[in-house]
Design a protein around this motif. Structure first.
Motif, PDB file in Angstrom:
ATOM      1  N   ASN A 133      -1.743   2.181  -1.193  1.00  0.00           N
ATOM      2  CA  ASN A 133      -1.842   0.783  -0.787  1.00  0.00           C
ATOM      3  C   ASN A 133      -1.871   0.613   0.725  1.00  0.00           C
ATOM      4  N   ASP A 186      -9.084  -6.921  -5.962  1.00  0.00           N
ATOM      5  CA  ASP A 186      -7.836  -6.926  -6.723  1.00  0.00           C
ATOM      6  C   ASP A 186      -7.014  -5.664  -6.508  1.00  0.00           C
ATOM      7  N   ASP A 187      -7.442  -4.797  -5.582  1.00  0.00           N
ATOM      8  CA  ASP A 187      -6.640  -3.635  -5.226  1.00  0.00           C
ATOM      9  C   ASP A 187      -7.054  -3.154  -3.835  1.00  0.00           C
ATOM     10  N   LEU A 226      -3.452 -10.306  -5.627  1.00  0.00           N
ATOM     11  CA  LEU A 226      -3.303  -9.283  -4.600  1.00  0.00           C
ATOM     12  C   LEU A 226      -2.872  -9.920  -3.286  1.00  0.00           C
TER      13      LEU A 226
END
Length: 248
Positions: free
Chosen positions: A240, A219-220, A161
């Motif tokens: 995002n 991870d996001d 990421l």
């Protein structure tokens, strides 16, 4: 996770490590352009008037030109000790110890108009070159960096990421389309909002510190928002894109 930081115009003076060695920097594929830019800045420094025009400096800032003149021989510091200012004060890397410091060194990287991308511990000299500088030759720094920097950033984002805290001019040197993007807005008492200017860097520095030191492995974007909230920040997420909301 890699957290991309903007550099600072101000740099800590001096150094306690050997002079610049491009082979000691991360991502050696960037070295040919790094070498070109170092050579151009050293040559340009011989003409203070041309340097002022290219770098957007006044005569009172000729000390910055003097730094560029000795880029090859000046002592170096790790990147996160070289850069100073509001964001780096809030990050306060020097206060980290043990495992937190190790995580920060592994996770933090700085976008640079001179070096493209450096890790926290990469040894660099003091220099002056902003993303908007207009060096002789006509091509913008973004036009020169994108072809070599974007593949590096794509390779990084393909395996972990990326949280992109760079300002617009530095993000233009190499885009990361799938990165987590962050903006800071001030919310007034009446509920209206405005983009934060001066304190934007301080809040991004706080976020960078939280992300650099957390034991979690985000991870996001949702996981990044969780880390920020645990650090006491008010964060909203839209895909995002994260918005840090502060009192106006």
């Amino acid at each position: 996770m890699i957290v991309l930081l903007p550099p600072s115009e101000t740099k800590r003076a001096g150094g306690d490590q050997a002079p610049l060695d491009l082979d000691a920097l991360s991502w050696p594929v960037l070295n040919p352009l790094r070498a070109e830019l170092v050579a151009e800045l050293v040559t340009l420094a011989a003409d203070p008037e041309a340097s002022r025009r290219a770098l957007g400096l006044s005569a009172s800032q000729d000390g910055e030109i003097a730094r560029n003149a000795v880029l090859r021989s000046a002592l170096t510091l790790p990147a996160l000790r070289r850069y100073t200012g509001v964001l780096y004060d809030a990050l306060d890397f020097d206060s980290l110890t043990g495992a937190a410091a190790e995580r920060a060194r592994a996770r933090l990287a700085v976008g640079s108009a001179l070096f493209g991308l450096v890790r926290a511990g990469d040894p660099i000299p003091a220099y002056r070159l902003s993303a908007g500088a207009k060096l002789p030759g006509g091509r913008s720094l973004s036009a020169r960096w994108r072809p070599v920097l974007e593949p590096v950033l794509a390779e990084i984002s393909g395996r972990e990421l990326v949280v992109d805290l760079r300002s617009g001019s530095y993000a233009a040197l190499g885009r990361v389309p799938d990165a987590v993007q962050v903006e800071v807005v001030a919310e007034r008492a009446d509920g209206t909002r405005a983009v934060v200017s001066h304190f934007n860097k301080a809040h991004k520095g706080r976020l960078a510190r939280a992300l650099a030191t957390t034991r979690a492995e985000p991870d996001d974007a949702a996981a990044v928002a969780t880390v920020a909230r645990r650090a006491g920040m008010r964060v909203e997420r839209n895909g995002n894109r994260l918005t840090v909301v502060v009192a106006g």
